[in-house]
Motif scaffolding. Structure first.
Motif, PDB file in Angstrom:
ATOM      1  N   SER A  54     -12.671 -64.140  -7.941  1.00 50.80           N
ATOM      2  CA  SER A  54     -11.338 -64.483  -8.465  1.00 50.80           C
ATOM      3  C   SER A  54     -10.553 -65.311  -7.463  1.00 50.80           C
ATOM      4  CB  SER A  54     -10.549 -63.210  -8.796  1.00 50.80           C
ATOM      5  OG  SER A  54     -11.136 -62.526  -9.871  1.00 50.80           O
ATOM      6  N   LEU A  55     -10.693 -65.006  -6.188  1.00 47.72           N
ATOM      7  CA  LEU A  55      -9.954 -65.742  -5.161  1.00 47.72           C
ATOM      8  C   LEU A  55     -10.503 -67.158  -4.981  1.00 47.72           C
ATOM      9  CD1 LEU A  55      -9.487 -62.888  -2.530  1.00 47.72           C
ATOM     10  CD2 LEU A  55      -7.942 -63.596  -4.381  1.00 47.72           C
ATOM     11  N   TYR A  56     -11.813 -67.336  -5.138  1.00 52.29           N
ATOM     12  CA  TYR A  56     -12.395 -68.677  -5.072  1.00 52.29           C
ATOM     13  C   TYR A  56     -11.958 -69.501  -6.276  1.00 52.29           C
ATOM     14  CZ  TYR A  56     -15.319 -67.013  -1.264  1.00 52.29           C
ATOM     15  OH  TYR A  56     -15.751 -66.501  -0.067  1.00 52.29           O
ATOM     16  N   VAL A  57     -11.953 -68.898  -7.453  1.00 51.27           N
ATOM     17  CA  VAL A  57     -11.545 -69.602  -8.673  1.00 51.27           C
ATOM     18  C   VAL A  57     -10.102 -70.080  -8.556  1.00 51.27           C
ATOM     19  CG1 VAL A  57     -10.965 -69.204 -11.114  1.00 51.27           C
ATOM     20  CG2 VAL A  57     -13.209 -68.565 -10.250  1.00 51.27           C
ATOM     21  N   ARG A  58      -9.241 -69.280  -7.953  1.00 47.95           N
ATOM     22  CA  ARG A  58      -7.818 -69.603  -7.829  1.00 47.95           C
ATOM     23  C   ARG A  58      -7.483 -70.423  -6.579  1.00 47.95           C
ATOM     24  NH1 ARG A  58      -8.046 -65.800 -11.188  1.00 47.95           N
ATOM     25  NH2 ARG A  58      -6.426 -65.399 -12.696  1.00 47.95           N
ATOM     26  N   GLY A  59      -8.491 -70.738  -5.761  1.00 50.28           N
ATOM     27  CA  GLY A  59      -8.253 -71.516  -4.555  1.00 50.28           C
ATOM     28  C   GLY A  59      -7.578 -70.735  -3.446  1.00 50.28           C
ATOM     29  N   ARG A  60      -7.543 -69.408  -3.552  1.00 51.90           N
ATOM     30  CA  ARG A  60      -6.930 -68.561  -2.521  1.00 51.90           C
ATOM     31  C   ARG A  60      -7.879 -68.331  -1.354  1.00 51.90           C
ATOM     32  NH1 ARG A  60      -2.828 -69.815  -4.981  1.00 51.90           N
ATOM     33  NH2 ARG A  60      -1.692 -68.378  -6.335  1.00 51.90           N
ATOM     34  N   ARG A  61      -9.155 -68.543  -1.592  1.00 48.03           N
ATOM     35  CA  ARG A  61     -10.168 -68.444  -0.547  1.00 48.03           C
ATOM     36  C   ARG A  61     -11.059 -69.672  -0.695  1.00 48.03           C
ATOM     37  NH1 ARG A  61     -12.806 -62.722   0.329  1.00 48.03           N
ATOM     38  NH2 ARG A  61     -10.645 -62.356   0.934  1.00 48.03           N
ATOM     39  N   GLU A 118      -9.156 -71.875 -17.287  1.00 46.99           N
ATOM     40  CA  GLU A 118     -10.459 -72.125 -17.907  1.00 46.99           C
ATOM     41  C   GLU A 118     -11.594 -71.671 -16.992  1.00 46.99           C
ATOM     42  OE1 GLU A 118      -9.621 -76.034 -20.672  1.00 46.99           O
ATOM     43  OE2 GLU A 118      -9.721 -76.297 -18.494  1.00 46.99           O
ATOM     44  N   ARG A 119     -11.445 -71.898 -15.690  1.00 46.97           N
ATOM     45  CA  ARG A 119     -12.459 -71.445 -14.738  1.00 46.97           C
ATOM     46  C   ARG A 119     -12.523 -69.916 -14.717  1.00 46.97           C
ATOM     47  NH1 ARG A 119     -11.552 -73.545  -9.193  1.00 46.97           N
ATOM     48  NH2 ARG A 119     -13.683 -72.864  -8.867  1.00 46.97           N
ATOM     49  N   ALA A 120     -11.359 -69.252 -14.786  1.00 42.58           N
ATOM     50  CA  ALA A 120     -11.325 -67.784 -14.815  1.00 42.58           C
ATOM     51  C   ALA A 120     -11.979 -67.259 -16.092  1.00 42.58           C
ATOM     52  CB  ALA A 120      -9.888 -67.288 -14.699  1.00 42.58           C
ATOM     53  N   GLU A 121     -11.713 -67.902 -17.224  1.00 42.46           N
ATOM     54  CA  GLU A 121     -12.345 -67.498 -18.488  1.00 42.46           C
ATOM     55  C   GLU A 121     -13.858 -67.655 -18.415  1.00 42.46           C
ATOM     56  OE1 GLU A 121     -10.585 -69.570 -21.788  1.00 42.46           O
ATOM     57  OE2 GLU A 121      -8.564 -68.896 -21.238  1.00 42.46           O
ATOM     58  N   ARG A 122     -14.323 -68.768 -17.831  1.00 40.44           N
ATOM     59  CA  ARG A 122     -15.759 -69.000 -17.683  1.00 40.44           C
ATOM     60  C   ARG A 122     -16.380 -67.928 -16.789  1.00 40.44           C
ATOM     61  NH1 ARG A 122     -17.162 -74.354 -14.699  1.00 40.44           N
ATOM     62  NH2 ARG A 122     -16.342 -73.099 -12.994  1.00 40.44           N
ATOM     63  N   MET A 123     -15.682 -67.595 -15.691  1.00 39.66           N
ATOM     64  CA  MET A 123     -16.176 -66.572 -14.774  1.00 39.66           C
ATOM     65  C   MET A 123     -16.312 -65.223 -15.488  1.00 39.66           C
ATOM     66  SD  MET A 123     -14.446 -65.191 -11.268  1.00 39.66           S
ATOM     67  CE  MET A 123     -12.960 -64.769 -12.174  1.00 39.66           C
ATOM     68  N   LEU A 124     -15.288 -64.841 -16.262  1.00 36.13           N
ATOM     69  CA  LEU A 124     -15.347 -63.569 -16.990  1.00 36.13           C
ATOM     70  C   LEU A 124     -16.436 -63.585 -18.055  1.00 36.13           C
ATOM     71  CD1 LEU A 124     -11.589 -62.604 -17.279  1.00 36.13           C
ATOM     72  CD2 LEU A 124     -13.371 -61.506 -15.894  1.00 36.13           C
ATOM     73  N   ALA A 125     -16.667 -64.730 -18.682  1.00 34.66           N
ATOM     74  CA  ALA A 125     -17.760 -64.845 -19.659  1.00 34.66           C
ATOM     75  C   ALA A 125     -19.109 -64.642 -18.966  1.00 34.66           C
ATOM     76  CB  ALA A 125     -17.713 -66.195 -20.362  1.00 34.66           C
ATOM     77  N   ASN A 126     -19.272 -65.225 -17.769  1.00 31.52           N
ATOM     78  CA  ASN A 126     -20.511 -65.039 -17.005  1.00 31.52           C
ATOM     79  C   ASN A 126     -20.678 -63.583 -16.587  1.00 31.52           C
ATOM     80  OD1 ASN A 126     -21.048 -67.775 -17.212  1.00 31.52           O
ATOM     81  ND2 ASN A 126     -20.163 -68.268 -15.225  1.00 31.52           N
ATOM     82  N   LEU A 127     -19.604 -62.949 -16.149  1.00 33.99           N
ATOM     83  CA  LEU A 127     -19.638 -61.530 -15.778  1.00 33.99           C
ATOM     84  C   LEU A 127     -20.006 -60.677 -16.982  1.00 33.99           C
ATOM     85  CD1 LEU A 127     -19.112 -59.007 -14.047  1.00 33.99           C
ATOM     86  CD2 LEU A 127     -16.667 -59.411 -14.352  1.00 33.99           C
TER      87      LEU A 127
END
Length: 161
Positions: A120-127, A142-151
């Motif tokens: 989540s932190l990589y997707v949001r650019g926090r890390r 959209e990146r967060a939605e894709r990540m949750l779909a993959n999870l």
């Protein structure tokens, strides 16, 4: 992600026993976590670094998966959840015991993930990863939605009986 209480997290684990869930190490003080930055809660056990955990909303419930990281270093690779490319040692092969009878027989599902489970932190650019990543045209949402779909695809494999 909405804040979760300890009892909710422990009760959410679908691929380990209630005793194992009761004994697992939680990610520090839950009240100090910035839940607004998370799409799922992921952490490594500081005392048993081969153990990792993800807890995430799935429909109307919360699901937790216990993971086991393989020892050794992996060369540059990409996380299957957030699609962040990492350098050597920052991606790990994690295996999750399947739920139900298959898991009791020792069957597992494996995938390559961010070694720190901070997708989540990589997707949001926090890390930032140690290696440059290509710029994506997708928005953060959209990146967060894709990540949750993959999870959730990974969870489908773990939870299938």
């Amino acid at each position: 992600m909405e804040p979760l209480a300890e009892n909710t997290i422990r009760a959410s684990f679908a691929n380990c026993s209630k005793g194992e869930a009761k004994r697992l190490a939680l990610p520090g003080k839950l009240t100090e976590i910035d839940w607004t930055e998370l799409d799922f809660l992921g952490w490594r056990d500081p005392k048993a670094t081969g153990n990792g955990y993800v807890v995430f909303p799935r429909g109307s419930e919360v699901v937790g998966l216990a993971l086991a990281a393989t020892p050794g270093r992996i060369k540059q690779s990409m996380c299957a959840f957030c699609l962040t490319t990492h350098g050597t040692g920052d991606v790990a092969l994690f295996a999750a015991r399947r739920a139900g009878a298959a898991g009791k027989l020792g069957n597992t599902v494996g995938t390559y993930l961010c070694a720190d489970l901070a997708c989540s932190l990589y997707v949001r650019g926090r890390r930032k990863p140690a290696v440059p990543n290509p710029k994506e045209s997708l928005s953060t949402e959209e990146r967060a939605e894709r990540m949750l779909a993959n999870l959730n695809r990974f969870a489908d494999e773990v939870l299938a009986e």
